[in-house]
Design a protein around this motif. Structure first.
Motif, PDB file in Angstrom:
ATOM      1  N   HIS A   1       0.825  -1.213   0.000  1.00  0.00           N
ATOM      2  CA  HIS A   1       0.000   0.000   0.000  1.00  0.00           C
ATOM      3  C   HIS A   1       0.860   1.265   0.000  1.00  0.00           C
ATOM      4  CE1 HIS A   1       1.111  -0.387   4.184  1.00  0.00           C
ATOM      5  NE2 HIS A   1       0.406  -1.517   4.295  1.00  0.00           N
ATOM      6  N   GLY A   2       2.160   1.132   0.166  1.00  0.00           N
ATOM      7  CA  GLY A   2       3.027   2.301   0.198  1.00  0.00           C
ATOM      8  C   GLY A   2       2.949   3.035   1.536  1.00  0.00           C
ATOM      9  N   LYS A   3       3.848   3.985   1.704  1.00  0.00           N
ATOM     10  CA  LYS A   3       3.882   4.762   2.948  1.00  0.00           C
ATOM     11  C   LYS A   3       3.042   6.022   2.808  1.00  0.00           C
ATOM     12  CE  LYS A   3       8.489   2.903   3.960  1.00  0.00           C
ATOM     13  NZ  LYS A   3       9.901   3.205   4.202  1.00  0.00           N
ATOM     14  N   GLY A   4       3.427   6.932   1.921  1.00  0.00           N
ATOM     15  CA  GLY A   4       2.640   8.128   1.639  1.00  0.00           C
ATOM     16  C   GLY A   4       2.198   8.857   2.892  1.00  0.00           C
ATOM     17  N   THR A   5       0.917   9.287   2.897  1.00  0.00           N
ATOM     18  CA  THR A   5       0.364   9.994   4.066  1.00  0.00           C
ATOM     19  C   THR A   5      -0.075   9.041   5.171  1.00  0.00           C
ATOM     20  OG1 THR A   5      -1.846   9.976   3.103  1.00  0.00           O
ATOM     21  CG2 THR A   5      -0.432  11.837   2.548  1.00  0.00           C
ATOM     22  N   GLY A   6      -0.200   7.763   4.840  1.00  0.00           N
ATOM     23  CA  GLY A   6      -0.616   6.800   5.845  1.00  0.00           C
ATOM     24  C   GLY A   6      -2.105   6.517   5.871  1.00  0.00           C
ATOM     25  N   ARG A   7      -2.907   7.261   5.082  1.00  0.00           N
ATOM     26  CA  ARG A   7      -4.358   7.052   5.104  1.00  0.00           C
ATOM     27  C   ARG A   7      -4.718   5.681   4.548  1.00  0.00           C
ATOM     28  NH1 ARG A   7      -7.210   9.741   1.905  1.00  0.00           N
ATOM     29  NH2 ARG A   7      -9.142   9.628   3.105  1.00  0.00           N
TER      30      ARG A   7
ATOM     31  N   ALA B   1      -6.355   2.472   6.651  1.00  0.00           N
ATOM     32  CA  ALA B   1      -7.626   1.889   6.232  1.00  0.00           C
ATOM     33  C   ALA B   1      -7.467   0.402   5.939  1.00  0.00           C
ATOM     34  CB  ALA B   1      -8.151   2.619   4.998  1.00  0.00           C
ATOM     35  N   VAL B   2      -6.325   0.008   5.323  1.00  0.00           N
ATOM     36  CA  VAL B   2      -6.085  -1.405   5.024  1.00  0.00           C
ATOM     37  C   VAL B   2      -6.037  -2.223   6.308  1.00  0.00           C
ATOM     38  CG1 VAL B   2      -4.284  -2.995   4.215  1.00  0.00           C
ATOM     39  CG2 VAL B   2      -4.987  -1.068   2.780  1.00  0.00           C
ATOM     40  N   ARG B   3      -5.279  -1.773   7.276  1.00  0.00           N
ATOM     41  CA  ARG B   3      -5.111  -2.565   8.507  1.00  0.00           C
ATOM     42  C   ARG B   3      -6.386  -2.591   9.346  1.00  0.00           C
ATOM     43  NH1 ARG B   3       1.189  -0.788   9.878  1.00  0.00           N
ATOM     44  NH2 ARG B   3       2.045  -1.880   8.034  1.00  0.00           N
ATOM     45  N   LYS B   4      -7.178  -1.533   9.279  1.00  0.00           N
ATOM     46  CA  LYS B   4      -8.471  -1.538   9.957  1.00  0.00           C
ATOM     47  C   LYS B   4      -9.406  -2.556   9.316  1.00  0.00           C
ATOM     48  CE  LYS B   4     -12.268   1.493  11.316  1.00  0.00           C
ATOM     49  NZ  LYS B   4     -12.815   2.875  11.260  1.00  0.00           N
ATOM     50  N   ALA B   5      -9.387  -2.632   7.967  1.00  0.00           N
ATOM     51  CA  ALA B   5     -10.238  -3.593   7.262  1.00  0.00           C
ATOM     52  C   ALA B   5      -9.771  -5.024   7.519  1.00  0.00           C
ATOM     53  CB  ALA B   5     -10.236  -3.298   5.763  1.00  0.00           C
ATOM     54  N   LEU B   6      -8.451  -5.248   7.680  1.00  0.00           N
ATOM     55  CA  LEU B   6      -7.944  -6.598   7.940  1.00  0.00           C
ATOM     56  C   LEU B   6      -8.425  -7.125   9.290  1.00  0.00           C
ATOM     57  CD1 LEU B   6      -4.269  -6.286   6.622  1.00  0.00           C
ATOM     58  CD2 LEU B   6      -6.177  -7.496   5.549  1.00  0.00           C
TER      59      LEU B   6
END
Length: 472
Positions: A429-435, A439-444
């Motif tokens: 998902h890349g680092k970027g801003t972290g949004r 969201a990915v880890r919350k969905a996991l």
């Protein structure tokens, strides 16, 4: 000047080369640049179209007008004691009394014949009045104030007529959106006016005006450069299309030559078979003893070998048999893991499962999920069995996606990976801003197929990667 009533004209749908769609357009440029001719052409196009006449143009979209008003030319009159300015104002007064939103207005040199400052102010007021009335207007002018007016007011557009200073002749090309230049200094220099006079005139004209003219020069140069680049691009595209056609024709020729070669090979093989069969028939007549019988058998074998060789050469490739016996697995065998669709090496073998090394990772895999690929000593190829649920791969890259798109793509990927019995996958998902990562880890955490997840280690992408392990 003239006023033309259009109540009796027949409207028709026609094709021409310009569109009368703007509320107001101001044409600027040098004298003899073609401004007046352009105004007359617009008026004639509108009248011809609404009269049902064929237009000398390729394509156009024209508005239907109830009236066409025009003030073009010098109307000085000694008999009526009218100056140029008075004659123009008299016509404009008549036009303003009758103009509405269904009118086309053509005004040449609006506000000329009087003090330039007062003329420019009066011209702006008249244009604003026409715009408020909703009339479609085309106005030719030299006033720089009107150029700025058209650039700043909604519903108004600048247009300019091109002029070739070298030949002192107009090109009759209109550029929409760019104010024109008077080219007075350039024309005077071309005609041979003394440089001392020109330098004094440019000094009196002011630095601001000279800078504006220089800026317009650079804009026109850039416009010509872009036009030449567009022409070069069109030429390159045309050449590419021609090369594409040549390659397509060459491919067709190759296919024809290939078919001819195959037909010739088949004919040659058939001739050989026919010759051998003729020898066989002759040999049958010559059989008298065992030696002749042995010779006949040899000829038959030669015919069989030739027919088999011919069939192998000309027949299309057949699918490999899938009925080979599966060898017993051993430590050191290279196997394919069906659920991951990837290869690994067996390092430990149990009764029901095996420990397989895939890259730097080790995993336990059930024996039915392993397909034998090769053995260091004596390799025997094994036919692959495709899993009912194909593996989507070990990684999903959603960098650059919006959060909603990335989550939807991840959910679909996790479902396919779980159904194909993959033990783990990597979400990039890349680092970027972290949004996106949050969201990915919350969905996991909410996904029922996910047992655990962890951040990628050094060499795996670090915080830009999440490793997901599935529940058994």
């Amino acid at each position: 000047g003239m006023i033309v009533e259009l109540g009796f004209l027949v409207a028709a749908t026609l094709i021409a080369a310009y569109a009368l769609v703007s509320m107001g357009r101001l044409a600027t440029g040098p004298n003899t640049g073609g401004k007046t001719v352009s105004l007359k052409t617009m008026g004639l196009m509108a009248l011809m179209a609404q009269s049902g006449m064929q237009l000398p143009a390729v394509e156009a979209r024209l508005t239907l007008f109830d009236n066409v008003f025009a003030d073009i030319g010098d109307e000085q009159s000694i008999e009526q004691s009218l100056s140029t300015f008075s004659a123009h104002i008299t016509n404009i007064i008549r036009i303003l009394e009758r103009v509405d939103d269904r009118s086309l207005v053509l005004l040449d040199e609006l506000g000329s014949g009087t003090d330039p400052a007062e003329g420019a102010a009066l011209a702006q007021a008249i244009i604003s009045y026409l715009r408020d009335k909703g009339a479609t207007s085309f106005i030719a002018t030299h006033y720089p104030e009107l150029k700025f007016y058209a650039d700043q007011q909604p519903g108004a557009t600048n247009a300019s007529l091109m002029f070739d200073v070298d030949t002192l002749s107009p090109t009759y090309e209109m550029a929409i959106g760019i104010p024109g230049k008077s080219n007075a200094f350039a024309i005077a220099r071309r005609l041979g006016l003394d440089e001392t006079v020109l330098d004094e005139a440019m000094r009196l004209n002011g630095a601001g005006s000279n800078e504006a003219e220089a800026l317009l020069d650079s804009i026109y140069d850039l416009r010509e450069k872009i036009a030449s680049e567009e022409a070069a691009t069109r030429l390159a595209l045309h050449q590419i299309e021609e090369e594409k056609d040549v390659l397509a024709r060459r491919l067709e020729q190759i296919e024809e030559e290939r078919a001819q070669i195959m037909a010739a090979a088949q004919a040659e093989a058939q001739e050989k078979i026919t010759a051998v069969e003729e020898e066989l028939r002759q040999a049958r007549w010559q059989i008298r003893d065992a030696q002749s019988l042995n010779k006949l058998k040899k000829v038959r074998k030669d015919v069989a070998r030739l027919e088999e060789a011919t069939a192998v050469t000309l027949a299309p490739p057949q699918a490999k048999s899938a009925s080979r016996k599966k060898p017993d697995l051993q430590v050191g065998d290279v196997v394919r893991i069906k659920t991951l669709n990837t290869n690994g090496e067996i390092v430990s073998l149990g009764k029901k499962d095996a420990l397989v090394v895939v890259g730097r990772a080790q995993m336990r895999v059930k024996l039915p999920d392993l397909i034998f690929k090769s053995r260091p000593a004596a390799a025997e190829p094994e036919v692959e069995h495709v899993s009912h649920i194909a593996s989507p791969g070990l990684e999903l890259d959603i960098r650059g996606r919006r959060v909603e798109e990335g989550l939807a793509e991840m959910e679909a990927f996790l479902d396919r990976a779980y159904l194909s019995q993959m033990p783990w996958v990597r979400i990039i998902h890349g680092k970027g801003t972290g949004r996106l990562r949050t969201a990915v880890r919350k969905a996991l955490k909410q996904n029922p197929h996910v047992a655990t997840w962890e951040e990628g280690k050094d060499g795996e992408g670090g915080a830009g990667v999440t490793v997901v392990k599935f529940a058994d």
